[in-house]
Design a protein around this motif. Structure first.
Motif, PDB file in Angstrom:
ATOM      1  N   GLY A 102      15.058  -1.081   0.608  1.00  0.00           N
ATOM      2  CA  GLY A 102      15.394  -1.906   1.871  1.00  0.00           C
ATOM      3  C   GLY A 102      14.345  -1.118   3.114  1.00  0.00           C
ATOM      4  O   GLY A 102      13.359  -0.419   2.733  1.00  0.00           O
ATOM      5  N   CYS A 103      14.563  -1.593   4.263  1.00  0.00           N
ATOM      6  CA  CYS A 103      13.530  -1.175   5.214  1.00  0.00           C
ATOM      7  C   CYS A 103      14.562  -0.591   6.451  1.00  0.00           C
ATOM      8  O   CYS A 103      15.394  -1.264   7.135  1.00  0.00           O
ATOM      9  CB  CYS A 103      12.424  -2.020   5.816  1.00  0.00           C
ATOM     10  N   GLU A 104      14.651   0.513   6.852  1.00  0.00           N
ATOM     11  CA  GLU A 104      15.134   0.991   7.799  1.00  0.00           C
ATOM     12  C   GLU A 104      15.088   0.524   9.288  1.00  0.00           C
ATOM     13  O   GLU A 104      16.124   0.361   9.982  1.00  0.00           O
ATOM     14  CB  GLU A 104      15.280   2.362   7.992  1.00  0.00           C
ATOM     15  N   MET A 105      13.718   0.129   9.394  1.00  0.00           N
ATOM     16  CA  MET A 105      13.740  -0.529  10.612  1.00  0.00           C
ATOM     17  C   MET A 105      14.294  -1.936  10.709  1.00  0.00           C
ATOM     18  O   MET A 105      14.822  -2.307  11.676  1.00  0.00           O
ATOM     19  CB  MET A 105      12.096  -0.709  11.236  1.00  0.00           C
ATOM     20  N   ALA A 106      14.072  -2.786   9.655  1.00  0.00           N
ATOM     21  CA  ALA A 106      14.621  -3.933   9.661  1.00  0.00           C
ATOM     22  C   ALA A 106      16.073  -4.172   9.624  1.00  0.00           C
ATOM     23  O   ALA A 106      16.769  -4.869  10.312  1.00  0.00           O
ATOM     24  CB  ALA A 106      14.150  -4.731   8.235  1.00  0.00           C
ATOM     25  N   PRO A 128      11.695   5.063  11.350  1.00  0.00           N
ATOM     26  CA  PRO A 128      11.870   6.687  11.114  1.00  0.00           C
ATOM     27  C   PRO A 128      10.569   7.490  10.554  1.00  0.00           C
ATOM     28  O   PRO A 128      10.693   8.559  10.823  1.00  0.00           O
ATOM     29  CB  PRO A 128      13.074   6.584  10.264  1.00  0.00           C
ATOM     30  N   VAL A 129      10.101   6.635   9.464  1.00  0.00           N
ATOM     31  CA  VAL A 129       8.797   7.396   9.012  1.00  0.00           C
ATOM     32  C   VAL A 129       7.669   7.515   9.971  1.00  0.00           C
ATOM     33  O   VAL A 129       7.216   8.764  10.186  1.00  0.00           O
ATOM     34  CB  VAL A 129       8.201   6.611   7.818  1.00  0.00           C
ATOM     35  N   HIS A 130       7.272   6.650  10.718  1.00  0.00           N
ATOM     36  CA  HIS A 130       6.390   6.582  11.991  1.00  0.00           C
ATOM     37  C   HIS A 130       6.823   7.435  13.138  1.00  0.00           C
ATOM     38  O   HIS A 130       5.731   7.847  13.927  1.00  0.00           O
ATOM     39  CB  HIS A 130       5.699   5.167  12.044  1.00  0.00           C
ATOM     40  N   ALA A 131       8.048   7.611  13.313  1.00  0.00           N
ATOM     41  CA  ALA A 131       8.441   8.572  14.279  1.00  0.00           C
ATOM     42  C   ALA A 131       8.284   9.943  14.044  1.00  0.00           C
ATOM     43  O   ALA A 131       8.287  10.851  14.907  1.00  0.00           O
ATOM     44  CB  ALA A 131       9.747   8.260  14.522  1.00  0.00           C
ATOM     45  N   HIS A 188       0.750  -1.294   0.066  1.00  0.00           N
ATOM     46  CA  HIS A 188       0.158   0.077  -0.083  1.00  0.00           C
ATOM     47  C   HIS A 188       0.849   1.259   0.009  1.00  0.00           C
ATOM     48  O   HIS A 188       0.349   2.397  -0.162  1.00  0.00           O
ATOM     49  CB  HIS A 188      -0.906  -0.010   1.211  1.00  0.00           C
ATOM     50  N   TYR A 189       2.254   1.310   0.369  1.00  0.00           N
ATOM     51  CA  TYR A 189       2.955   2.450   0.443  1.00  0.00           C
ATOM     52  C   TYR A 189       3.485   2.846  -1.186  1.00  0.00           C
ATOM     53  O   TYR A 189       4.241   3.844  -1.151  1.00  0.00           O
ATOM     54  CB  TYR A 189       4.042   2.181   1.422  1.00  0.00           C
ATOM     55  N   GLN A 190       3.315   1.937  -1.807  1.00  0.00           N
ATOM     56  CA  GLN A 190       3.871   2.139  -3.173  1.00  0.00           C
ATOM     57  C   GLN A 190       3.241   3.292  -4.119  1.00  0.00           C
ATOM     58  O   GLN A 190       2.010   3.706  -3.750  1.00  0.00           O
ATOM     59  CB  GLN A 190       3.869   1.072  -4.259  1.00  0.00           C
ATOM     60  N   ILE A 196       7.517  -9.142  11.060  1.00  0.00           N
ATOM     61  CA  ILE A 196       7.825  -9.288   9.688  1.00  0.00           C
ATOM     62  C   ILE A 196       9.075  -8.364   8.787  1.00  0.00           C
ATOM     63  O   ILE A 196       9.730  -8.925   8.120  1.00  0.00           O
ATOM     64  CB  ILE A 196       6.518  -9.757   8.866  1.00  0.00           C
ATOM     65  N   ASN A 197       9.089  -7.061   9.445  1.00  0.00           N
ATOM     66  CA  ASN A 197      10.093  -6.144   9.174  1.00  0.00           C
ATOM     67  C   ASN A 197      11.457  -6.368   9.385  1.00  0.00           C
ATOM     68  O   ASN A 197      11.895  -5.892  10.726  1.00  0.00           O
ATOM     69  CB  ASN A 197       9.299  -4.823   9.619  1.00  0.00           C
ATOM     70  N   SER A 198      12.053  -7.552   9.012  1.00  0.00           N
ATOM     71  CA  SER A 198      13.142  -8.001   9.531  1.00  0.00           C
ATOM     72  C   SER A 198      13.782  -8.824   8.497  1.00  0.00           C
ATOM     73  O   SER A 198      13.208  -9.101   7.636  1.00  0.00           O
ATOM     74  CB  SER A 198      13.007  -8.736  10.762  1.00  0.00           C
ATOM     75  N   THR A 230      12.415   4.371   0.886  1.00  0.00           N
ATOM     76  CA  THR A 230      12.899   3.199   0.228  1.00  0.00           C
ATOM     77  C   THR A 230      11.629   2.667  -0.682  1.00  0.00           C
ATOM     78  O   THR A 230      11.865   2.232  -1.575  1.00  0.00           O
ATOM     79  CB  THR A 230      13.370   2.443   1.334  1.00  0.00           C
ATOM     80  N   MET A 231      10.539   2.575  -0.012  1.00  0.00           N
ATOM     81  CA  MET A 231       9.518   2.073  -0.687  1.00  0.00           C
ATOM     82  C   MET A 231       9.208   2.974  -2.094  1.00  0.00           C
ATOM     83  O   MET A 231       8.775   2.534  -3.024  1.00  0.00           O
ATOM     84  CB  MET A 231       8.170   2.389   0.259  1.00  0.00           C
ATOM     85  N   ASN A 232       9.517   4.461  -1.846  1.00  0.00           N
ATOM     86  CA  ASN A 232       9.302   5.154  -2.790  1.00  0.00           C
ATOM     87  C   ASN A 232      10.565   4.989  -4.154  1.00  0.00           C
ATOM     88  O   ASN A 232      10.258   5.533  -5.145  1.00  0.00           O
ATOM     89  CB  ASN A 232       9.538   6.630  -2.366  1.00  0.00           C
TER      90      ASN A 232
HETATM   91 FE1  SF4 Z   1      10.435   0.123   6.993  1.00  0.00          FE
HETATM   92 FE2  SF4 Z   1       9.478   2.251   5.579  1.00  0.00          FE
HETATM   93 FE3  SF4 Z   1       7.767   0.510   6.755  1.00  0.00          FE
HETATM   94 FE4  SF4 Z   1       9.157   2.264   8.021  1.00  0.00          FE
HETATM   95  S1  SF4 Z   1       7.633   2.678   6.645  1.00  0.00           S
HETATM   96  S2  SF4 Z   1       8.721   0.052   8.535  1.00  0.00           S
HETATM   97  S3  SF4 Z   1      11.026   2.286   6.881  1.00  0.00           S
HETATM   98  S4  SF4 Z   1       9.053  -0.113   5.110  1.00  0.00           S
END
Ligand code: SF4
Ligand code: 13P
Length: 365
Positions: free
Chosen positions: A103-107, A227-230, A41-43, A136-138, A318-320
Protein backbone atom coordinates in the motif's frame (compact mmCIF):
# COMPACT_ATOMS: atom_id res chain seq x y z
CA UNK A 1 -4.71 0.29 2.22
CA UNK A 2 -3.58 -3.07 3.55
CA UNK A 3 -5.20 -6.16 2.08
CA UNK A 4 -4.66 -9.74 3.13
CA UNK A 5 -1.83 -11.30 1.17
CA UNK A 6 -1.81 -15.11 0.98
CA UNK A 7 1.52 -16.67 2.03
CA UNK A 8 3.98 -17.45 -0.72
CA UNK A 9 3.85 -21.24 -1.44
CA UNK A 10 6.91 -23.22 -0.30
CA UNK A 11 7.89 -23.92 -3.91
CA UNK A 12 8.55 -20.21 -4.50
CA UNK A 13 10.18 -19.74 -1.10
CA UNK A 14 12.70 -22.53 -1.52
CA UNK A 15 13.86 -21.90 -5.11
CA UNK A 16 17.29 -20.41 -5.66
CA UNK A 17 17.42 -16.80 -6.90
CA UNK A 18 18.64 -18.03 -10.29
CA UNK A 19 15.75 -20.47 -10.61
CA UNK A 20 13.28 -17.70 -9.76
CA UNK A 21 14.69 -15.47 -12.50
CA UNK A 22 14.71 -18.32 -15.01
CA UNK A 23 11.11 -19.17 -14.18
CA UNK A 24 10.04 -15.53 -14.65
CA UNK A 25 11.84 -15.33 -18.01
CA UNK A 26 10.34 -18.63 -19.18
CA UNK A 27 6.84 -17.57 -18.09
CA UNK A 28 7.16 -14.22 -19.85
CA UNK A 29 8.17 -16.01 -23.05
CA UNK A 30 5.17 -18.36 -22.82
CA UNK A 31 2.74 -15.53 -22.07
CA UNK A 32 4.11 -13.36 -24.90
CA UNK A 33 2.01 -10.28 -25.57
CA UNK A 34 -0.77 -11.40 -23.21
CA UNK A 35 1.07 -9.95 -20.22
CA UNK A 36 2.96 -6.70 -19.54
CA UNK A 37 4.97 -6.00 -16.39
CA UNK A 38 5.12 -2.40 -15.16
CA UNK A 39 7.75 -1.42 -12.57
CA UNK A 40 7.87 1.75 -10.48
CA UNK A 41 11.36 3.18 -9.93
CA UNK A 42 11.26 2.30 -6.19
CA UNK A 43 11.00 -1.43 -6.87
CA UNK A 44 13.82 -3.80 -6.01
CA UNK A 45 16.40 -4.53 -8.75
CA UNK A 46 15.35 -8.20 -8.74
CA UNK A 47 11.88 -7.03 -9.88
CA UNK A 48 12.84 -4.09 -12.11
CA UNK A 49 15.07 -6.30 -14.29
CA UNK A 50 11.91 -8.10 -15.49
CA UNK A 51 9.79 -5.00 -16.13
CA UNK A 52 8.69 -4.26 -19.70
CA UNK A 53 8.34 -0.60 -18.72
CA UNK A 54 9.67 1.40 -15.78
CA UNK A 55 8.59 4.89 -14.77
CA UNK A 56 7.16 7.37 -12.31
CA UNK A 57 3.44 7.38 -11.51
CA UNK A 58 2.55 9.59 -14.47
CA UNK A 59 4.52 7.63 -17.05
CA UNK A 60 3.20 4.27 -15.82
CA UNK A 61 -0.40 5.55 -15.76
CA UNK A 62 -0.03 6.72 -19.37
CA UNK A 63 1.47 3.37 -20.41
CA UNK A 64 -1.34 1.43 -18.68
CA UNK A 65 -3.93 3.65 -20.42
CA UNK A 66 -2.34 2.98 -23.82
CA UNK A 67 -2.00 -0.82 -23.43
CA UNK A 68 -5.32 -1.47 -25.11
CA UNK A 69 -4.55 -4.99 -26.35
CA UNK A 70 -2.92 -6.48 -23.21
CA UNK A 71 -5.24 -8.70 -21.16
CA UNK A 72 -2.94 -8.93 -18.11
CA UNK A 73 -0.96 -6.09 -16.53
CA UNK A 74 1.23 -6.99 -13.56
CA UNK A 75 1.86 -3.78 -11.65
CA UNK A 76 5.01 -3.88 -9.55
CA UNK A 77 4.38 -0.76 -7.51
CA UNK A 78 1.84 0.09 -4.81
CA UNK A 79 -1.92 -0.30 -4.48
CA UNK A 80 -2.99 3.16 -5.73
CA UNK A 81 -0.92 2.65 -8.89
CA UNK A 82 -2.60 -0.69 -9.65
CA UNK A 83 -6.02 0.86 -8.94
CA UNK A 84 -5.24 3.73 -11.32
CA UNK A 85 -4.19 1.23 -14.01
CA UNK A 86 -7.46 -0.67 -13.52
CA UNK A 87 -9.46 2.56 -13.89
CA UNK A 88 -7.59 3.45 -17.07
CA UNK A 89 -7.95 0.04 -18.75
CA UNK A 90 -10.96 -1.68 -20.28
CA UNK A 91 -13.25 -4.29 -18.73
CA UNK A 92 -11.43 -6.95 -20.77
CA UNK A 93 -8.10 -6.20 -19.07
CA UNK A 94 -7.01 -7.18 -15.57
CA UNK A 95 -4.37 -5.70 -13.27
CA UNK A 96 -2.49 -7.63 -10.60
CA UNK A 97 -0.51 -6.32 -7.61
CA UNK A 98 1.97 -9.12 -6.79
CA UNK A 99 1.80 -8.46 -3.03
CA UNK A 100 -1.50 -7.09 -1.76
CA UNK A 101 0.19 -5.52 1.23
CA UNK A 102 2.03 -3.07 -0.99
CA UNK A 103 0.00 0.00 0.00
CA UNK A 104 1.03 3.65 0.37
CA UNK A 105 1.08 5.16 3.85
CA UNK A 106 0.42 8.62 2.49
CA UNK A 107 -2.62 7.52 0.48
CA UNK A 108 -4.03 6.06 3.72
CA UNK A 109 -3.87 9.52 5.35
CA UNK A 110 -6.88 10.80 3.39
CA UNK A 111 -9.94 8.65 3.98
CA UNK A 112 -12.72 9.62 1.62
CA UNK A 113 -15.35 9.89 4.38
CA UNK A 114 -13.06 12.35 6.21
CA UNK A 115 -12.68 14.38 3.03
CA UNK A 116 -16.47 14.39 2.50
CA UNK A 117 -17.05 15.62 6.07
CA UNK A 118 -14.42 18.36 5.72
CA UNK A 119 -15.88 19.43 2.38
CA UNK A 120 -19.36 19.77 3.91
CA UNK A 121 -17.94 21.87 6.77
CA UNK A 122 -16.13 24.18 4.35
CA UNK A 123 -19.27 24.67 2.26
CA UNK A 124 -21.29 25.38 5.44
CA UNK A 125 -18.66 27.96 6.47
CA UNK A 126 -19.57 29.94 3.36
CA UNK A 127 -16.43 29.28 1.30
CA UNK A 128 -16.70 30.18 -2.39
CA UNK A 129 -16.04 27.78 -5.28
CA UNK A 130 -13.73 24.99 -4.16
CA UNK A 131 -11.72 22.98 -6.69
CA UNK A 132 -10.42 19.69 -5.28
CA UNK A 133 -7.16 18.20 -6.51
CA UNK A 134 -5.80 14.92 -5.27
CA UNK A 135 -2.27 13.71 -5.71
CA UNK A 136 -2.38 10.39 -7.58
CA UNK A 137 -1.12 8.80 -4.31
CA UNK A 138 -4.70 8.42 -3.08
CA UNK A 139 -7.51 5.90 -2.97
CA UNK A 140 -9.78 5.40 -5.97
CA UNK A 141 -12.75 6.58 -3.88
CA UNK A 142 -11.01 9.94 -3.32
CA UNK A 143 -10.22 10.23 -7.04
CA UNK A 144 -13.94 9.62 -7.64
CA UNK A 145 -14.91 12.33 -5.12
CA UNK A 146 -12.62 14.77 -6.88
CA UNK A 147 -14.05 13.78 -10.28
CA UNK A 148 -17.62 14.33 -9.00
CA UNK A 149 -16.74 17.78 -7.62
CA UNK A 150 -15.16 19.33 -10.73
CA UNK A 151 -11.58 18.55 -9.74
CA UNK A 152 -8.67 16.55 -11.04
CA UNK A 153 -5.56 14.52 -10.21
CA UNK A 154 -1.91 15.50 -10.23
CA UNK A 155 1.35 13.63 -9.98
CA UNK A 156 4.73 14.85 -8.79
CA UNK A 157 5.62 15.32 -12.47
CA UNK A 158 2.78 17.68 -13.43
CA UNK A 159 1.54 19.26 -10.16
CA UNK A 160 2.29 22.85 -11.14
CA UNK A 161 0.30 22.71 -14.35
CA UNK A 162 -2.61 21.00 -12.59
CA UNK A 163 -2.69 23.45 -9.68
CA UNK A 164 -2.56 26.33 -12.12
CA UNK A 165 -5.62 24.86 -13.86
CA UNK A 166 -7.47 24.42 -10.54
CA UNK A 167 -6.73 27.92 -9.25
CA UNK A 168 -7.98 29.44 -12.49
CA UNK A 169 -11.33 27.72 -11.88
CA UNK A 170 -12.16 28.44 -8.26
CA UNK A 171 -11.68 30.64 -5.25
CA UNK A 172 -10.13 27.81 -3.22
CA UNK A 173 -7.89 24.85 -3.98
CA UNK A 174 -8.42 21.86 -1.64
CA UNK A 175 -5.32 19.70 -2.09
CA UNK A 176 -5.09 16.05 -0.87
CA UNK A 177 -3.30 14.22 0.70
CA UNK A 178 0.31 15.50 0.52
CA UNK A 179 0.70 18.85 2.27
CA UNK A 180 4.34 19.06 1.18
CA UNK A 181 3.78 18.60 -2.55
CA UNK A 182 0.94 21.14 -2.37
CA UNK A 183 2.97 23.67 -0.36
CA UNK A 184 6.15 23.28 -2.42
CA UNK A 185 4.36 23.75 -5.72
CA UNK A 186 2.16 26.66 -4.57
CA UNK A 187 5.18 28.41 -3.04
CA UNK A 188 7.12 28.02 -6.31
CA UNK A 189 4.13 29.62 -8.07
CA UNK A 190 4.52 32.70 -5.85
CA UNK A 191 1.92 32.06 -3.13
CA UNK A 192 2.71 32.99 0.45
CA UNK A 193 2.87 30.00 2.79
CA UNK A 194 1.26 31.91 5.68
CA UNK A 195 -1.21 34.28 4.03
CA UNK A 196 -2.37 32.13 1.10
CA UNK A 197 -2.21 28.60 2.55
CA UNK A 198 -3.56 26.77 5.57
CA UNK A 199 -3.03 23.25 6.85
CA UNK A 200 -6.28 21.31 7.15
CA UNK A 201 -6.24 18.92 10.13
CA UNK A 202 -9.06 16.41 9.47
CA UNK A 203 -9.28 15.55 13.17
CA UNK A 204 -10.44 19.10 14.02
CA UNK A 205 -13.68 20.90 13.07
CA UNK A 206 -13.10 23.05 9.97
CA UNK A 207 -9.57 21.65 9.82
CA UNK A 208 -8.68 23.62 12.97
CA UNK A 209 -9.57 27.08 11.60
CA UNK A 210 -12.23 29.75 11.99
CA UNK A 211 -14.85 30.20 9.25
CA UNK A 212 -13.28 33.61 8.44
CA UNK A 213 -9.84 32.06 7.98
CA UNK A 214 -11.31 29.38 5.71
CA UNK A 215 -13.13 31.99 3.61
CA UNK A 216 -10.12 34.25 3.19
CA UNK A 217 -7.46 31.59 2.47
CA UNK A 218 -6.94 30.51 -1.11
CA UNK A 219 -5.19 27.15 -0.65
CA UNK A 220 -6.11 24.42 1.83
CA UNK A 221 -3.56 21.65 2.28
CA UNK A 222 -4.72 18.33 3.74
CA UNK A 223 -2.52 17.22 6.63
CA UNK A 224 -0.92 14.17 4.99
CA UNK A 225 2.72 13.36 4.25
CA UNK A 226 5.07 10.61 3.11
CA UNK A 227 6.87 9.01 6.06
CA UNK A 228 9.77 7.99 3.79
CA UNK A 229 10.46 11.49 2.49
CA UNK A 230 10.01 12.91 6.01
CA UNK A 231 13.42 11.35 6.77
CA UNK A 232 15.27 13.92 4.68
CA UNK A 233 16.24 17.05 6.62
CA UNK A 234 17.76 20.50 6.24
CA UNK A 235 20.50 19.46 8.64
CA UNK A 236 21.62 16.70 6.24
CA UNK A 237 21.81 19.23 3.40
CA UNK A 238 23.85 21.74 5.45
CA UNK A 239 26.24 19.02 6.58
CA UNK A 240 26.82 17.73 3.04
CA UNK A 241 27.31 21.22 1.60
CA UNK A 242 30.04 21.82 4.22
CA UNK A 243 31.70 18.43 3.70
CA UNK A 244 31.48 18.39 -0.11
CA UNK A 245 31.46 21.93 -1.55
CA UNK A 246 29.92 21.89 -5.05
CA UNK A 247 27.68 18.89 -4.33
CA UNK A 248 24.32 18.96 -6.09
CA UNK A 249 21.23 18.09 -4.08
CA UNK A 250 18.12 16.78 -5.79
CA UNK A 251 14.99 15.73 -3.88
CA UNK A 252 11.46 14.52 -4.45
CA UNK A 253 8.78 17.22 -3.89
CA UNK A 254 7.20 15.05 -1.15
CA UNK A 255 10.05 16.36 1.05
CA UNK A 256 9.34 19.21 3.48
CA UNK A 257 9.51 22.79 2.18
CA UNK A 258 12.77 23.65 3.98
CA UNK A 259 14.42 20.62 2.33
CA UNK A 260 13.13 21.45 -1.15
CA UNK A 261 14.10 25.13 -0.70
CA UNK A 262 17.67 24.22 0.28
CA UNK A 263 18.09 21.77 -2.62
CA UNK A 264 19.31 22.57 -6.11
CA UNK A 265 16.40 20.79 -7.80
CA UNK A 266 13.29 18.80 -7.08
CA UNK A 267 11.21 16.53 -9.28
CA UNK A 268 9.40 13.25 -9.80
CA UNK A 269 11.40 10.03 -9.81
CA UNK A 270 11.58 10.13 -13.62
CA UNK A 271 12.71 13.78 -13.53
CA UNK A 272 15.38 12.93 -10.93
CA UNK A 273 16.73 10.19 -13.21
CA UNK A 274 16.74 12.51 -16.24
CA UNK A 275 18.53 15.32 -14.36
CA UNK A 276 21.26 13.02 -13.07
CA UNK A 277 21.75 11.24 -16.39
CA UNK A 278 22.07 14.59 -18.18
CA UNK A 279 24.72 15.89 -15.75
CA UNK A 280 28.43 15.88 -16.70
CA UNK A 281 30.78 13.09 -15.60
CA UNK A 282 32.33 13.79 -12.22
CA UNK A 283 29.23 15.50 -10.81
CA UNK A 284 28.64 14.74 -7.14
CA UNK A 285 24.99 14.20 -6.16
CA UNK A 286 23.02 13.63 -2.98
CA UNK A 287 19.52 12.37 -3.70
CA UNK A 288 16.51 12.73 -1.42
CA UNK A 289 14.29 9.85 -2.40
CA UNK A 290 13.74 6.14 -1.87
CA UNK A 291 16.77 3.89 -1.48
CA UNK A 292 16.24 1.49 -4.38
CA UNK A 293 16.18 4.33 -6.88
CA UNK A 294 19.22 6.04 -5.36
CA UNK A 295 21.24 2.81 -5.40
CA UNK A 296 20.23 2.09 -9.01
CA UNK A 297 21.22 5.63 -10.03
CA UNK A 298 24.65 5.06 -8.47
CA UNK A 299 25.09 1.75 -10.33
CA UNK A 300 23.89 3.12 -13.67
CA UNK A 301 26.02 6.30 -13.47
CA UNK A 302 29.49 5.05 -12.48
CA UNK A 303 31.06 8.29 -13.80
CA UNK A 304 29.27 10.30 -11.07
CA UNK A 305 29.30 10.14 -7.29
CA UNK A 306 25.75 9.47 -6.12
CA UNK A 307 24.64 8.91 -2.53
CA UNK A 308 21.46 9.21 -0.50
CA UNK A 309 20.88 12.56 1.20
CA UNK A 310 20.10 10.58 4.36
CA UNK A 311 23.27 8.64 5.31
CA UNK A 312 21.15 5.75 6.60
CA UNK A 313 19.10 5.69 3.36
CA UNK A 314 15.30 5.63 3.28
CA UNK A 315 13.27 2.61 2.34
CA UNK A 316 9.61 2.49 1.33
CA UNK A 317 8.63 -0.70 3.17
CA UNK A 318 5.47 -1.22 1.15
CA UNK A 319 7.16 -0.86 -2.26
CA UNK A 320 9.76 -3.28 -0.96
CA UNK A 321 7.16 -6.00 -0.24
CA UNK A 322 7.08 -7.10 -3.86
CA UNK A 323 9.85 -9.57 -4.59
CA UNK A 324 10.83 -11.54 -7.68
CA UNK A 325 9.23 -14.57 -5.97
CA UNK A 326 5.83 -12.87 -5.87
CA UNK A 327 6.22 -11.93 -9.50
CA UNK A 328 7.18 -15.51 -10.40
CA UNK A 329 4.06 -16.78 -8.62
CA UNK A 330 1.67 -14.42 -10.46
CA UNK A 331 3.18 -15.30 -13.86
CA UNK A 332 3.32 -19.03 -13.16
CA UNK A 333 -0.39 -19.07 -12.29
CA UNK A 334 -1.17 -17.43 -15.63
CA UNK A 335 0.99 -19.93 -17.52
CA UNK A 336 -0.93 -22.74 -15.81
CA UNK A 337 -4.21 -21.25 -16.99
CA UNK A 338 -5.33 -20.18 -13.51
CA UNK A 339 -7.18 -16.88 -12.92
CA UNK A 340 -4.99 -13.81 -12.44
CA UNK A 341 -3.62 -13.73 -8.88
CA UNK A 342 -4.26 -10.60 -6.76
CA UNK A 343 -6.51 -8.76 -9.21
CA UNK A 344 -7.12 -5.12 -8.27
CA UNK A 345 -10.62 -4.15 -9.25
CA UNK A 346 -12.26 -0.76 -8.77
CA UNK A 347 -16.08 -0.89 -8.82
CA UNK A 348 -17.74 0.58 -11.90
CA UNK A 349 -19.24 3.69 -10.29
CA UNK A 350 -15.98 4.66 -8.54
CA UNK A 351 -13.98 3.91 -11.68
CA UNK A 352 -16.20 6.04 -13.89
CA UNK A 353 -16.01 9.11 -11.59
CA UNK A 354 -12.25 8.61 -11.12
CA UNK A 355 -11.82 8.43 -14.87
CA UNK A 356 -13.45 11.85 -15.22
CA UNK A 357 -10.79 13.25 -12.85
CA UNK A 358 -7.94 11.41 -14.59
CA UNK A 359 -9.10 12.48 -18.05
CA UNK A 360 -9.09 16.11 -16.92
CA UNK A 361 -5.45 15.61 -15.96
CA UNK A 362 -4.50 13.90 -19.22
CA UNK A 363 -6.28 16.60 -21.23
CA UNK A 364 -3.90 19.18 -19.75
CA UNK A 365 -0.96 17.55 -21.57
FE1 SF4 B 1 3.75 6.20 -0.53
FE2 SF4 B 1 6.08 4.90 -0.33
FE3 SF4 B 1 5.77 6.84 -2.16
FE4 SF4 B 1 5.89 7.45 0.43
S1 SF4 B 1 7.52 6.52 -0.81
S2 SF4 B 1 4.41 8.27 -1.03
S3 SF4 B 1 4.82 5.72 1.36
S4 SF4 B 1 4.67 4.89 -2.10
P1 13P C 1 6.72 9.49 -8.61
O1 13P C 1 5.42 9.69 -9.34
O2 13P C 1 7.61 10.69 -8.64
O3 13P C 1 7.40 8.25 -9.10
O4 13P C 1 6.40 9.31 -7.07
C1 13P C 1 5.65 8.27 -6.57
C2 13P C 1 5.85 8.13 -5.13
O5 13P C 1 5.15 7.40 -4.48
C3 13P C 1 6.90 8.90 -4.50
O6 13P C 1 6.96 8.60 -3.16
Amino acid sequence: MTLLQPALPDLFKSMSDDDVHQLISASRKKLGERCVILGHHYQRDEVIRHADYTGDSLKLARIARDLKETPYIVFCGVHFMAETADILTTGQQQVSLPDLQAGCEMADMAETWDVEASWAEAVAAGAGTIVPVTYINSKASLKAFVGDHGGTICTSGNAREVIDWALARGEHLFFFPDQHLGRNVCKAMGFDTEKDMLLWDPKKPLGGHSPEKIRETRIWLWQGHCPVHALFTLHQIKKLRTEKPGIKIIVHPECAMEVVDASDMSGSTEQIIQAIEASPAGTVWAVGTEKHLVERLATNNPDKEITSLNPYTCLCGTMNRITSRHLAWVLDDLVQGKPLRNPITVDEKTASSSLVALDRMFNLH
